[in-house]
Each structure stands twice: as structure tokens, then as C-alpha cells.
Design an enzyme around this catalytic site. Structure first.
Site, PDB file in Angstrom:
ATOM      1  N   ARG A 166       0.816  -1.240   0.000  1.00  0.00           N
ATOM      2  CA  ARG A 166       0.000   0.000   0.000  1.00  0.00           C
ATOM      3  C   ARG A 166       0.837   1.272   0.000  1.00  0.00           C
ATOM      4  O   ARG A 166       0.386   2.341   0.406  1.00  0.00           O
ATOM      5  CB  ARG A 166      -0.990   0.018   1.162  1.00  0.00           C
TER       6      ARG A 166
ATOM      7  N   LYS B  28       2.668  11.561 -11.455  1.00  0.00           N
ATOM      8  CA  LYS B  28       1.703  10.734 -12.202  1.00  0.00           C
ATOM      9  C   LYS B  28       2.378   9.398 -12.497  1.00  0.00           C
ATOM     10  O   LYS B  28       3.459   9.360 -13.109  1.00  0.00           O
ATOM     11  CB  LYS B  28       1.308  11.396 -13.528  1.00  0.00           C
TER      12      LYS B  28
ATOM     13  N   GLU C  43       8.455  17.125 -25.779  1.00  0.00           N
ATOM     14  CA  GLU C  43       7.967  17.600 -24.465  1.00  0.00           C
ATOM     15  C   GLU C  43       8.736  18.852 -24.017  1.00  0.00           C
ATOM     16  O   GLU C  43       8.197  19.688 -23.294  1.00  0.00           O
ATOM     17  CB  GLU C  43       8.070  16.488 -23.409  1.00  0.00           C
TER      18      GLU C  43
ATOM     19  N   LYS D 106       7.453  22.662 -14.752  1.00  0.00           N
ATOM     20  CA  LYS D 106       6.520  21.605 -14.342  1.00  0.00           C
ATOM     21  C   LYS D 106       6.323  21.618 -12.830  1.00  0.00           C
ATOM     22  O   LYS D 106       5.192  21.462 -12.343  1.00  0.00           O
ATOM     23  CB  LYS D 106       7.005  20.225 -14.810  1.00  0.00           C
TER      24      LYS D 106
ATOM     25  N   GLU E  42      -4.491  17.832 -10.789  1.00  0.00           N
ATOM     26  CA  GLU E  42      -5.107  18.220 -12.062  1.00  0.00           C
ATOM     27  C   GLU E  42      -6.583  18.577 -11.923  1.00  0.00           C
ATOM     28  O   GLU E  42      -7.438  18.099 -12.663  1.00  0.00           O
ATOM     29  CB  GLU E  42      -4.920  17.107 -13.112  1.00  0.00           C
TER      30      GLU E  42
ATOM     31  N   ARG F  49      -3.086  22.110 -14.188  1.00  0.00           N
ATOM     32  CA  ARG F  49      -2.182  21.018 -14.589  1.00  0.00           C
ATOM     33  C   ARG F  49      -2.574  20.423 -15.948  1.00  0.00           C
ATOM     34  O   ARG F  49      -1.734  19.881 -16.658  1.00  0.00           O
ATOM     35  CB  ARG F  49      -2.133  19.930 -13.506  1.00  0.00           C
TER      36      ARG F  49
ATOM     37  N   ASN G 237      -1.050  18.727 -20.678  1.00  0.00           N
ATOM     38  CA  ASN G 237      -1.606  17.753 -21.620  1.00  0.00           C
ATOM     39  C   ASN G 237      -1.677  18.306 -23.045  1.00  0.00           C
ATOM     40  O   ASN G 237      -2.269  17.669 -23.926  1.00  0.00           O
ATOM     41  CB  ASN G 237      -3.009  17.359 -21.149  1.00  0.00           C
TER      42      ASN G 237
ATOM     43  N   HIS H 202      -1.766  16.010 -26.059  1.00  0.00           N
ATOM     44  CA  HIS H 202      -1.918  14.635 -25.578  1.00  0.00           C
ATOM     45  C   HIS H 202      -3.278  14.014 -25.881  1.00  0.00           C
ATOM     46  O   HIS H 202      -3.389  12.790 -25.926  1.00  0.00           O
ATOM     47  CB  HIS H 202      -1.646  14.566 -24.072  1.00  0.00           C
TER      48      HIS H 202
ATOM     49  N   HIS I 157      -2.392  10.627 -27.310  1.00  0.00           N
ATOM     50  CA  HIS I 157      -2.738   9.382 -26.612  1.00  0.00           C
ATOM     51  C   HIS I 157      -3.637   8.500 -27.483  1.00  0.00           C
ATOM     52  O   HIS I 157      -3.523   7.269 -27.462  1.00  0.00           O
ATOM     53  CB  HIS I 157      -3.425   9.685 -25.280  1.00  0.00           C
TER      54      HIS I 157
ATOM     55  N   HIS J 229       5.668   7.890 -27.488  1.00  0.00           N
ATOM     56  CA  HIS J 229       4.862   8.946 -26.864  1.00  0.00           C
ATOM     57  C   HIS J 229       5.212  10.342 -27.399  1.00  0.00           C
ATOM     58  O   HIS J 229       4.328  11.110 -27.790  1.00  0.00           O
ATOM     59  CB  HIS J 229       5.042   8.882 -25.344  1.00  0.00           C
TER      60      HIS J 229
HETATM   61  N1  LIG Z   1       4.244  10.503 -15.605  1.00  0.00           N
HETATM   62  C1  LIG Z   1       4.328  11.556 -16.399  1.00  0.00           C
HETATM   63  O1  LIG Z   1       4.151  12.700 -15.985  1.00  0.00           O
HETATM   64  C2  LIG Z   1       4.700  11.361 -17.845  1.00  0.00           C
HETATM   65  C3  LIG Z   1       5.080  12.457 -18.617  1.00  0.00           C
HETATM   66  C4  LIG Z   1       5.451  12.254 -19.940  1.00  0.00           C
HETATM   67  C5  LIG Z   1       5.463  10.959 -20.462  1.00  0.00           C
HETATM   68  N2  LIG Z   1       5.111   9.922 -19.667  1.00  0.00           N
HETATM   69  C6  LIG Z   1       5.205   8.540 -20.171  1.00  0.00           C
HETATM   70  O2  LIG Z   1       6.572   8.281 -20.452  1.00  0.00           O
HETATM   71  C7  LIG Z   1       6.625   7.249 -21.446  1.00  0.00           C
HETATM   72  C8  LIG Z   1       7.635   7.618 -22.499  1.00  0.00           C
HETATM   73  O3  LIG Z   1       8.900   7.756 -21.900  1.00  0.00           O
HETATM   74  P1  LIG Z   1      10.239   7.662 -22.767  1.00  0.00           P
HETATM   75  O4  LIG Z   1      10.098   8.484 -23.963  1.00  0.00           O
HETATM   76  O5  LIG Z   1      11.355   7.901 -21.847  1.00  0.00           O
HETATM   77  O6  LIG Z   1      10.191   6.167 -23.279  1.00  0.00           O
HETATM   78  P2  LIG Z   1      10.903   4.830 -22.762  1.00  0.00           P
HETATM   79  O7  LIG Z   1      10.878   4.736 -21.311  1.00  0.00           O
HETATM   80  O8  LIG Z   1      10.333   3.730 -23.562  1.00  0.00           O
HETATM   81  O9  LIG Z   1      12.417   5.066 -23.184  1.00  0.00           O
HETATM   82  C9  LIG Z   1      12.703   5.195 -24.554  1.00  0.00           C
HETATM   83  C10 LIG Z   1      13.697   4.120 -25.045  1.00  0.00           C
HETATM   84  O10 LIG Z   1      14.998   4.576 -24.749  1.00  0.00           O
HETATM   85  C11 LIG Z   1      15.728   3.579 -24.033  1.00  0.00           C
HETATM   86  N3  LIG Z   1      16.592   4.323 -23.124  1.00  0.00           N
HETATM   87  C12 LIG Z   1      16.223   5.054 -22.042  1.00  0.00           C
HETATM   88  N4  LIG Z   1      17.295   5.678 -21.539  1.00  0.00           N
HETATM   89  C13 LIG Z   1      18.359   5.335 -22.309  1.00  0.00           C
HETATM   90  C14 LIG Z   1      19.728   5.687 -22.307  1.00  0.00           C
HETATM   91  N5  LIG Z   1      20.222   6.568 -21.436  1.00  0.00           N
HETATM   92  N6  LIG Z   1      20.533   5.144 -23.246  1.00  0.00           N
HETATM   93  C15 LIG Z   1      20.039   4.291 -24.174  1.00  0.00           C
HETATM   94  N7  LIG Z   1      18.744   3.939 -24.248  1.00  0.00           N
HETATM   95  C16 LIG Z   1      17.911   4.461 -23.315  1.00  0.00           C
HETATM   96  C17 LIG Z   1      14.697   2.712 -23.378  1.00  0.00           C
HETATM   97  O11 LIG Z   1      15.206   1.415 -23.168  1.00  0.00           O
HETATM   98  C18 LIG Z   1      13.559   2.747 -24.397  1.00  0.00           C
HETATM   99  O12 LIG Z   1      13.779   1.769 -25.386  1.00  0.00           O
HETATM  100  C19 LIG Z   1       5.235   7.094 -21.981  1.00  0.00           C
HETATM  101  O13 LIG Z   1       4.658   5.925 -21.458  1.00  0.00           O
HETATM  102  C20 LIG Z   1       4.512   8.307 -21.468  1.00  0.00           C
HETATM  103  O14 LIG Z   1       3.138   8.075 -21.298  1.00  0.00           O
HETATM  104  C21 LIG Z   1       4.729  10.092 -18.383  1.00  0.00           C
HETATM  105  O1  LIG Z   2       2.308  15.589 -15.684  1.00  0.00           O
HETATM  106  C1  LIG Z   2       1.288  15.849 -16.327  1.00  0.00           C
HETATM  107  O2  LIG Z   2       0.268  16.279 -15.780  1.00  0.00           O
HETATM  108  C2  LIG Z   2       1.244  15.667 -17.785  1.00  0.00           C
HETATM  109  O3  LIG Z   2       0.187  15.763 -18.393  1.00  0.00           O
HETATM  110  C3  LIG Z   2       2.530  15.364 -18.487  1.00  0.00           C
HETATM  111  C4  LIG Z   2       2.359  14.596 -19.771  1.00  0.00           C
HETATM  112  O4  LIG Z   2       3.492  14.877 -20.575  1.00  0.00           O
HETATM  113  C5  LIG Z   2       2.338  13.077 -19.569  1.00  0.00           C
HETATM  114  O5  LIG Z   2       2.371  12.427 -20.793  1.00  0.00           O
HETATM  115  C6  LIG Z   2       1.256  12.521 -18.676  1.00  0.00           C
HETATM  116  O6  LIG Z   2       1.505  11.174 -18.377  1.00  0.00           O
HETATM  117  C7  LIG Z   2      -0.101  12.584 -19.298  1.00  0.00           C
HETATM  118  O7  LIG Z   2      -1.007  12.451 -18.290  1.00  0.00           O
HETATM  119  P1  LIG Z   2      -2.474  11.846 -18.468  1.00  0.00           P
HETATM  120  O8  LIG Z   2      -3.131  12.234 -17.182  1.00  0.00           O
HETATM  121  O9  LIG Z   2      -3.083  12.486 -19.662  1.00  0.00           O
HETATM  122  O10 LIG Z   2      -2.330  10.382 -18.617  1.00  0.00           O
HETATM  123 ZN   LIG Z   3       3.594  13.497 -22.256  1.00  0.00          ZN
END
Ligand SMILES: NC(=O)c1ccc[n+]([C@@H]2O[C@H](COP(=O)([O-])OP(=O)(O)OC[C@H]3O[C@@H](n4cnc5c(N)ncnc54)[C@H](O)[C@@H]3O)[C@@H](O)[C@H]2O)c1
Ligand SMILES: O=C(O)C(=O)C[C@@H](O)[C@H](O)[C@H](O)COP(=O)(O)O
Ligand SMILES: [Zn+2]
Length: 372
Positions: A124, A146, A188, A229, A239, A243, A247, A250, A254, A269
Site C-alpha cells: 500500500r 503521475k 515535451e 513543471k 489536475e 495542470r 496535456n 496529448h 494518446h 509517446h
Molecule cells: N508521468 C508523467 O508525468 C509522464 C510524462 C510524460 C510521459 N510519460 C510517459 O513516459 C513514457 C515515455 O517515456 P520515454 O520516452 O522515456 O520512453 P521509454 O521509457 O520507452 O524510453 C525510450 C527508449 O529509450 C531507451 N533508453 C532510455 N534511456 C536510455 C539511455 N540513457 N541510453 C540508451 N537507451 C535508453 C529505453 O530502453 C527505451 O527503449 C510514456 O509511457 C509516457 O506516457 C509520463
Molecule cells: O504531468 C502531467 O500532468 C502531464 O500531463 C505530463 C504529460 O506529458 C504526460 O504524458 C502525462 O503522463 C499525461 O497524463 P495523463 O493524465 O493524460 O495520462
Molecule cells: Zn507526455
């Protein structure tokens, strides 16, 4: 420890944390993470990042007196799934991570979202640290709490808000990131200018190649995005309002990720976000909200950085307007069945637009799909 850029995230109830930014930071991970307390810190990563960095981080943790272990998943968006979530949770339990221990998310946004959600759920809730290694994760996903996974019905539909206790962004790790993933992360980066900082977008137009090549612009851009951010997250953590601006691009993006089956070989992404932002600006221009010139400038800059900006550029196609609208109907910003978009009055002048008429979106998408 060397001089580092530090962005503080002043959340309430003792949940404030630092984002530390700089080259070579992974070597300091042991000392910095041990300072948070706990006896063990398990690393969650993916196989690509594991081969490059996991032993370095594990050694640093163990040298600082923390018991460690590694859970590694298949790289790519498809790992933000129920099955991989179970694999990570069981892996962490197998390493006997207790409530007082830590999870370290070492990798891109996929690992960060997945490990963060596992940390939010394990016993938890256990604390976690983000050690982002992709540009996208350093400028965006490691900050703000998130976490989650995808459903076949839509992106990020299962998850939790769970803030990290620390973010360690070693910008030197980006030297091994592929050119495609660097470009995706850059979408981004540009987003932060397009939302509310036209000066930063101007700066990006001049300096973007320094971010890619690893000049001083890289650390600067990471710090600017994280500061931006962090400000939004502190003002509106869950959000309820502002916040949603993060998006931008997105709602379309998405939907494209879902329609391409979360297949990173087709669309990642950041690429979806780049197309989505270009669409959001063109849609704003079509509605008479934004100068067409600004929409053109946005698409030109993203294209110059090597990003896609049109639906026709989705490999294997993305379906018709009905498929896109159906996917967008699952967007988390939908209220009383009506779409909310982030639209713009110009570069740096984005705003939340609820109650958008689906017929307007359909007509726009039909034209975009004909590429007129
Ligand atoms: N939580 C949030 O606020 C938020 C914000 C934006 C995006 N996201 C999420 O993030 C994800 C995308 O993240 P991403 O673009 O980092 O993709 P990812 O995590 O898939 O990484 C991209 C690729 O690069 C490789 N990689 C990562 N670091 C590396 C390095 N230093 N050297 C070599 N290879 C490396 C990974 O193995 C992968 O194949 C999506 O699922 C998206 O929804 C979340
Ligand atoms: O942190 C946030 O808030 C964002 O919207 C950042 C986005 O870049 C990211 O892709 C996030 O995961 C999207 O959020 P979601 O709530 O639309 O799933
Ligand atoms: Zn994003």
C-alpha cells in the site's frame, strides 16, 4: 559531491523533494539515496538501460550500505501493461522490499510510470526515487507523481498519484540515447514553451541542437522544464485545473498511441505528442483562436527537429476520424461525455477548452486525414 543544478518541488505535508540535474550524477546515487533512510533500494529498469547503467547504480547503492536488487522489464511502451506491472510487483516482493525501503526507477518514462505505480501499490505504498535516463523522463515524466499503466481501452487509464522522494537526472546518460528517442523527448521540451513561455520557445528555436549534442543547453533545458513543471504541480497537484495544460497535444497523441497498439516500433509517446501539438495549433487556428502563422511556426520547428507533425506520418496509419474520436472519448479530461482540449491563442498562450463539439473535431480530422 560536485555542484549541481537543483530544482526544489515544495509540496506540502513533508512531501517536498529535490530534482538534481547534472552529468555523472549516477555515481552519487548511492550517497544521495542512502540519505533518505531505509535499508534496501531495489532498482526497476528495462533491459537496454540495465545493460548500460544498472550495475553502476547497484554498486553505488551497496557501497552506501543499502541492500539492492534489480528488476528488469522489456523495453518499450508495451511494458506499461497489467502483465508487466505484476512482474515488477512480484520482483520487488521477491527482493523483500519493506515499507521503509525504496524503489529506484532507472530508465525512461515507461520505467518511471511503471515502477512508480508499483511503488504506490506495494504494501500500500513505499517510497521511490526517479533516476530518469531519457530526455523525455528528465524534462517531464520523472516530476510530478503521475504513475500508471495503459489499458487496451486507453493510455494511462490505470494509475495513482505518487510523488517521488528524489529525482536524479544524470544528463550524461543521454549520450547513449538513440537519436529517435532524443527527438521524441524534445517534443515535451518544446511543449513547455508552447504552453506558457514564448521566450523559451524562441530560445528552443535557436538552441535546440545544443540539447541534442550535449552542450550546456542540455542541462539548462532540463532545469527550465523541471522548474516549469514543478510550479504547475505545486499549484495543482491532482489536475483540478491548471495542470491539464501539461496535456497540450496529448488528447490527440494518446489516441494515436492506442490506435498503434502501444507499439514503440510504430509510434512513441513524444512522436504522438509532436503530432498532437501540431494538430492542437492547427485546430486552434481553424477555430479562429490562433494566428495561422503561429500554427505554421510550431509545425516547422518540430519538423526541423525531425519530429512528425501530420497524421499521414503515423507508420501503418491511424484509422479514420471515428476511430480517433472513439479513442479520445476515453481521455481523462472528458467531462459529462464532452471532450476537453488544450488549445492555444498563440505560442505560449495555451488554455483549457472544455465542451468542444465533437462535430468540429470530426470535420477537422477528416481534413487532416485527407492532408488538405
Ligand atoms: N508521468 C508523467 O508525468 C509522464 C510524462 C510524460 C510521459 N510519460 C510517459 O513516459 C513514457 C515515455 O517515456 P520515454 O520516452 O522515456 O520512453 P521509454 O521509457 O520507452 O524510453 C525510450 C527508449 O529509450 C531507451 N533508453 C532510455 N534511456 C536510455 C539511455 N540513457 N541510453 C540508451 N537507451 C535508453 C529505453 O530502453 C527505451 O527503449 C510514456 O509511457 C509516457 O506516457 C509520463
Ligand atoms: O504531468 C502531467 O500532468 C502531464 O500531463 C505530463 C504529460 O506529458 C504526460 O504524458 C502525462 O503522463 C499525461 O497524463 P495523463 O493524465 O493524460 O495520462
Ligand atoms: Zn507526455
Amino acid at each position: 559531491m560536485s555542484e549541481r543544478l537543483i530544482v526544489h518541488v515544495p509540496l506540502d505535508q513533508g512531501r517536498d523533494y529535490d530534482i538534481v540535474i547534472g552529468r555523472g550524477l549516477l555515481d552519487e546515487a548511492g550517497a544521495r539515496i542512502a540519505a533518505l533512510g531505509g535499508r534496501a533500494a531495489a532498482i526497476v529498469t528495462d533491459d537496454t538501460v540495465a545493460a548500460l547503467y544498472s550495475e553502476r547504480v547497484r554498486d553505488a547503492l551497496e557501497a552506501a550500505g543499502l541492500r539492492s536488487g534489480i528488476v528488469s522489464v522489456t523495453p518499450g511502451e508495451a511494458s506499461k501493461s497489467y502483465a508487466t506491472f505484476a512482474q515488477v510487483c512480484d520482483g520487488l516482493l521477491g527482493h523483500r522490499i519493506e515499507r521503509g525501503d525504496l524503489v529506484v526507477a532507472l530508465g525512461g518514462g515507461v520505467v518511471g510510470d511503471l515502477a512508480g505505480f508499483a511503488a504506490a501499490s506495494l504494501r500500500r505504498g513505499v517510497r521511490f526515487v526517479q533516476a530518469p535516463t531519457s530526455l523525455l523522463a528528465q524534462v517531464d515524466s520523472s516530476v510530478g507523481g503521475k504513475t500508471g499503466i495503459n489499458s487496451p481501452l486507453g493510455k494511462n487509464l490505470i494509475g495513482a498519484f505518487h510523488q517521488p522522494r528524489l529525482v536524479l537526472a544524470d544528463t550524461g546518460t543521454l549520450d547513449t540515447l538513440s537519436a529517435r528517442e532524443m527527438r521524441a523527448g524534445y517534443a515535451e521540451v518544446a511543449k513547455y514553451g508552447l504552453i506558457n513561455d514564448s521566450g523559451f520557445f524562441d530560445w528552443c528555436e535557436t538552441n535546440w541542437s545544443g540539447i541534442f549534442s550535449g552542450g550546456p543547453e542540455r542541462d539548462e533545458a532540463v532545469a527550465i522544464c523541471c522548474r516549469s513543471k514543478a510550479g504547475v504541480v505545486v499549484r495543482d497537484e491532482r489536475e483540478d485545473g491548471e495542470r491539464a495544460l501539461l496535456n497540450l497535444g496529448h488528447t490527440f497523441g494518446h489516441a494515436l498511441e492506442r490506435l498503434t497498439g502501444y507499439d514503440s516500433a510504430r509510434l512513441v509517446h513524444g512522436e504522438g505528442v509532436a503530432i498532437g501539438m501540431a494538430l492542437a495549433f492547427r485546430f486552434s487556428a481553424r477555430l479562429g483562436l490562433c494566428p495561422g502563422q503561429d500554427a505554421g511556426r510550431v509545425a516547422n520547428h518540430l519538423a526541423l527537429a525531425g519530429l512528425p507533425t501530420r497524421l499521414a506520418q503515423v507508420p501503418g496509419g491511424c484509422g479514420d476520424a471515428s476511430a480517433l474520436l472513439d479513442a479520445m472519448a476515453q481521455d481523462k479530461k472528458v467531462r459529462e461525455g464532452r471532450l476537453t482540449f488544450i488549445l492555444a491563442r498563440g505560442i505560449g498562450r495555451s488554455f483549457i477548452a472544455p465542451g468542444i463539439d465533437a462535430a468540429d473535431v470530426r470535420a477537422f480530422l477528416d481534413d487532416e486525414l485527407r492532408d488538405v
